[in-house]
Design a protein around this motif. Sequence first.
Motif, PDB file in Angstrom:
ATOM      1  N   SER A  27     -10.516 -39.527  39.391  1.00  0.00           N
ATOM      2  CA  SER A  27      -9.298 -39.966  38.705  1.00  0.00           C
ATOM      3  C   SER A  27      -8.573 -38.799  38.040  1.00  0.00           C
ATOM      4  O   SER A  27      -7.499 -38.982  37.465  1.00  0.00           O
ATOM      5  N   VAL A  28      -9.144 -37.595  38.139  1.00  0.00           N
ATOM      6  CA  VAL A  28      -8.544 -36.405  37.526  1.00  0.00           C
ATOM      7  C   VAL A  28      -8.161 -35.407  38.608  1.00  0.00           C
ATOM      8  O   VAL A  28      -9.013 -34.975  39.390  1.00  0.00           O
ATOM      9  N   ARG A  29      -6.892 -35.051  38.646  1.00  0.00           N
ATOM     10  CA  ARG A  29      -6.401 -34.054  39.607  1.00  0.00           C
ATOM     11  C   ARG A  29      -6.305 -32.695  38.928  1.00  0.00           C
ATOM     12  O   ARG A  29      -5.911 -32.603  37.769  1.00  0.00           O
ATOM     13  N   ILE A  30      -6.609 -31.658  39.677  1.00  0.00           N
ATOM     14  CA  ILE A  30      -6.525 -30.290  39.179  1.00  0.00           C
ATOM     15  C   ILE A  30      -5.294 -29.622  39.775  1.00  0.00           C
ATOM     16  O   ILE A  30      -5.167 -29.508  40.997  1.00  0.00           O
ATOM     17  N   ILE A  31      -4.372 -29.211  38.900  1.00  0.00           N
ATOM     18  CA  ILE A  31      -3.226 -28.428  39.327  1.00  0.00           C
ATOM     19  C   ILE A  31      -3.572 -26.955  39.158  1.00  0.00           C
ATOM     20  O   ILE A  31      -3.894 -26.515  38.047  1.00  0.00           O
ATOM     21  N   ALA A  32      -3.533 -26.197  40.233  1.00  0.00           N
ATOM     22  CA  ALA A  32      -3.826 -24.765  40.179  1.00  0.00           C
ATOM     23  C   ALA A  32      -2.558 -24.033  39.731  1.00  0.00           C
ATOM     24  O   ALA A  32      -1.576 -23.969  40.475  1.00  0.00           O
ATOM     25  N   VAL A  33      -2.586 -23.516  38.514  1.00  0.00           N
ATOM     26  CA  VAL A  33      -1.392 -22.873  37.943  1.00  0.00           C
ATOM     27  C   VAL A  33      -1.308 -21.447  38.471  1.00  0.00           C
ATOM     28  O   VAL A  33      -2.077 -20.567  38.083  1.00  0.00           O
ATOM     29  N   SER A  34      -0.358 -21.250  39.352  1.00  0.00           N
ATOM     30  CA  SER A  34      -0.249 -20.001  40.112  1.00  0.00           C
ATOM     31  C   SER A  34       0.813 -19.052  39.567  1.00  0.00           C
ATOM     32  O   SER A  34       1.142 -18.062  40.213  1.00  0.00           O
ATOM     33  N   LYS A  35       1.344 -19.332  38.385  1.00  0.00           N
ATOM     34  CA  LYS A  35       2.371 -18.455  37.818  1.00  0.00           C
ATOM     35  C   LYS A  35       1.834 -17.029  37.702  1.00  0.00           C
ATOM     36  O   LYS A  35       0.680 -16.816  37.339  1.00  0.00           O
ATOM     37  N   THR A  36       2.672 -16.082  38.049  1.00  0.00           N
ATOM     38  CA  THR A  36       2.433 -14.630  38.059  1.00  0.00           C
ATOM     39  C   THR A  36       1.567 -14.159  39.221  1.00  0.00           C
ATOM     40  O   THR A  36       1.461 -12.955  39.459  1.00  0.00           O
ATOM     41  N   PHE A  37       0.967 -15.082  39.976  1.00  0.00           N
ATOM     42  CA  PHE A  37       0.161 -14.665  41.117  1.00  0.00           C
ATOM     43  C   PHE A  37       1.013 -14.675  42.391  1.00  0.00           C
ATOM     44  O   PHE A  37       1.845 -15.559  42.577  1.00  0.00           O
ATOM     45  N   PRO A  38       0.798 -13.700  43.274  1.00  0.00           N
ATOM     46  CA  PRO A  38       1.658 -13.566  44.459  1.00  0.00           C
ATOM     47  C   PRO A  38       1.397 -14.657  45.488  1.00  0.00           C
ATOM     48  O   PRO A  38       0.339 -15.306  45.479  1.00  0.00           O
ATOM     49  N   GLY A  49      -7.981 -25.172  50.984  1.00  0.00           N
ATOM     50  CA  GLY A  49      -7.940 -26.602  50.701  1.00  0.00           C
ATOM     51  C   GLY A  49      -7.345 -26.996  49.367  1.00  0.00           C
ATOM     52  O   GLY A  49      -7.300 -28.180  49.030  1.00  0.00           O
ATOM     53  N   ILE A  50      -6.888 -26.026  48.572  1.00  0.00           N
ATOM     54  CA  ILE A  50      -6.208 -26.341  47.314  1.00  0.00           C
ATOM     55  C   ILE A  50      -4.757 -26.667  47.642  1.00  0.00           C
ATOM     56  O   ILE A  50      -4.067 -25.870  48.276  1.00  0.00           O
ATOM     57  N   THR A  51      -4.280 -27.821  47.213  1.00  0.00           N
ATOM     58  CA  THR A  51      -2.964 -28.277  47.689  1.00  0.00           C
ATOM     59  C   THR A  51      -1.945 -28.557  46.597  1.00  0.00           C
ATOM     60  O   THR A  51      -0.796 -28.900  46.902  1.00  0.00           O
ATOM     61  N   GLU A  52      -2.331 -28.437  45.315  1.00  0.00           N
ATOM     62  CA  GLU A  52      -1.380 -28.703  44.237  1.00  0.00           C
ATOM     63  C   GLU A  52      -1.281 -27.474  43.332  1.00  0.00           C
ATOM     64  O   GLU A  52      -2.280 -27.014  42.790  1.00  0.00           O
ATOM     65  N   PHE A  53      -0.055 -26.988  43.190  1.00  0.00           N
ATOM     66  CA  PHE A  53       0.186 -25.748  42.462  1.00  0.00           C
ATOM     67  C   PHE A  53       1.191 -25.968  41.337  1.00  0.00           C
ATOM     68  O   PHE A  53       2.143 -26.741  41.484  1.00  0.00           O
ATOM     69  N   GLY A  54       0.987 -25.273  40.222  1.00  0.00           N
ATOM     70  CA  GLY A  54       1.897 -25.353  39.088  1.00  0.00           C
ATOM     71  C   GLY A  54       2.590 -24.028  38.852  1.00  0.00           C
ATOM     72  O   GLY A  54       1.953 -22.971  38.888  1.00  0.00           O
ATOM     73  N   GLU A  55       3.886 -24.081  38.610  1.00  0.00           N
ATOM     74  CA  GLU A  55       4.673 -22.886  38.325  1.00  0.00           C
ATOM     75  C   GLU A  55       5.478 -23.102  37.048  1.00  0.00           C
ATOM     76  O   GLU A  55       5.874 -24.230  36.740  1.00  0.00           O
ATOM     77  N   ASN A  56       5.743 -22.013  36.329  1.00  0.00           N
ATOM     78  CA  ASN A  56       6.460 -22.091  35.057  1.00  0.00           C
ATOM     79  C   ASN A  56       7.939 -21.782  35.161  1.00  0.00           C
ATOM     80  O   ASN A  56       8.728 -22.283  34.364  1.00  0.00           O
ATOM     81  N   LYS A  57       8.298 -20.914  36.103  1.00  0.00           N
ATOM     82  CA  LYS A  57       9.666 -20.410  36.155  1.00  0.00           C
ATOM     83  C   LYS A  57      10.304 -20.677  37.509  1.00  0.00           C
ATOM     84  O   LYS A  57       9.698 -20.451  38.557  1.00  0.00           O
ATOM     85  N   ILE A  58      11.534 -21.148  37.464  1.00  0.00           N
ATOM     86  CA  ILE A  58      12.263 -21.494  38.685  1.00  0.00           C
ATOM     87  C   ILE A  58      12.392 -20.284  39.607  1.00  0.00           C
ATOM     88  O   ILE A  58      12.124 -20.369  40.809  1.00  0.00           O
ATOM     89  N   GLN A  59      12.839 -19.150  39.055  1.00  0.00           N
ATOM     90  CA  GLN A  59      13.111 -17.985  39.895  1.00  0.00           C
ATOM     91  C   GLN A  59      11.856 -17.515  40.615  1.00  0.00           C
ATOM     92  O   GLN A  59      11.884 -17.184  41.810  1.00  0.00           O
ATOM     93  N   GLU A  60      10.744 -17.501  39.913  1.00  0.00           N
ATOM     94  CA  GLU A  60       9.492 -17.085  40.542  1.00  0.00           C
ATOM     95  C   GLU A  60       9.085 -18.051  41.646  1.00  0.00           C
ATOM     96  O   GLU A  60       8.675 -17.632  42.740  1.00  0.00           O
ATOM     97  N   ALA A  61       9.203 -19.335  41.374  1.00  0.00           N
ATOM     98  CA  ALA A  61       8.845 -20.343  42.379  1.00  0.00           C
ATOM     99  C   ALA A  61       9.731 -20.231  43.620  1.00  0.00           C
ATOM    100  O   ALA A  61       9.251 -20.344  44.757  1.00  0.00           O
ATOM    101  N   LYS A  62      11.017 -19.991  43.418  1.00  0.00           N
ATOM    102  CA  LYS A  62      11.968 -19.840  44.539  1.00  0.00           C
ATOM    103  C   LYS A  62      11.556 -18.707  45.465  1.00  0.00           C
ATOM    104  O   LYS A  62      11.765 -18.782  46.679  1.00  0.00           O
ATOM    105  N   ASN A  63      10.991 -17.670  44.889  1.00  0.00           N
ATOM    106  CA  ASN A  63      10.607 -16.508  45.687  1.00  0.00           C
ATOM    107  C   ASN A  63       9.274 -16.690  46.398  1.00  0.00           C
ATOM    108  O   ASN A  63       8.982 -15.963  47.356  1.00  0.00           O
TER     109      ASN A  63
END
Length: 226
Positions: A27-38, A49-63
Amino acid sequence: MAVIDNYNRVRERVKAAADSAGREADSVRIIAVSKTFPPEIMQEALNAGITEFGENKIQEAKNKIPRLRGNASFHMIGHLQSNKAKEAVNFFDVIHSIDKYGTAEKVSGEAEKINKIQKILIQVNTSKEDSKSGVDPDDVIQLAKKIRGLKNLELLGLMTMAPFTEDRDIIRSCFRMTADLLNRINKEGGTPLKELSMGMSHDFEIAVEEGATIVRIGGLIFGERT
């Protein structure tokens, strides 16, 4: 140690916390927070097999997001300014950080333009720290009512961040308050909200004990940020 090994260690700790609280670990999902990682590191995680990612900044995510290959979902967990609503809707499956009606309205409008129902959570500032974004707990129920009137949004639940402190009682009180607010919103009627996004690397086990359905983990999965 490989990213997937780190992820699996976090999953084991989630299971232990869930077991202690009499909950199902699934019942608990893990979001892998990938901010600052390439994107190369994210692709390694995705391939494993990790399929859910979290990002903090729009510009970084866009890239980064367009460079990934494979089926994944992306969560906006950082503060969202209304002038970034269009890009947020285009890149993210779930936005965790809605804390103003005006921002929600803008997101709904941008989602309507591309025939999308945007999934969101309301961020609550349970610690009442000036350094944190989020709606005041006293205003959450009213904000949820208003947001439910926006046709291109699907409100899933609430998100919060506890203070960075060693005092587990303070951390627990923030998470418990968020769970209580979700219950109070649901008592008002409408489609029940189910998601509680709360808990990060230093406090996720307490969050799971208090009902978190989503935990946001960065350093324990990807390693120390530079």
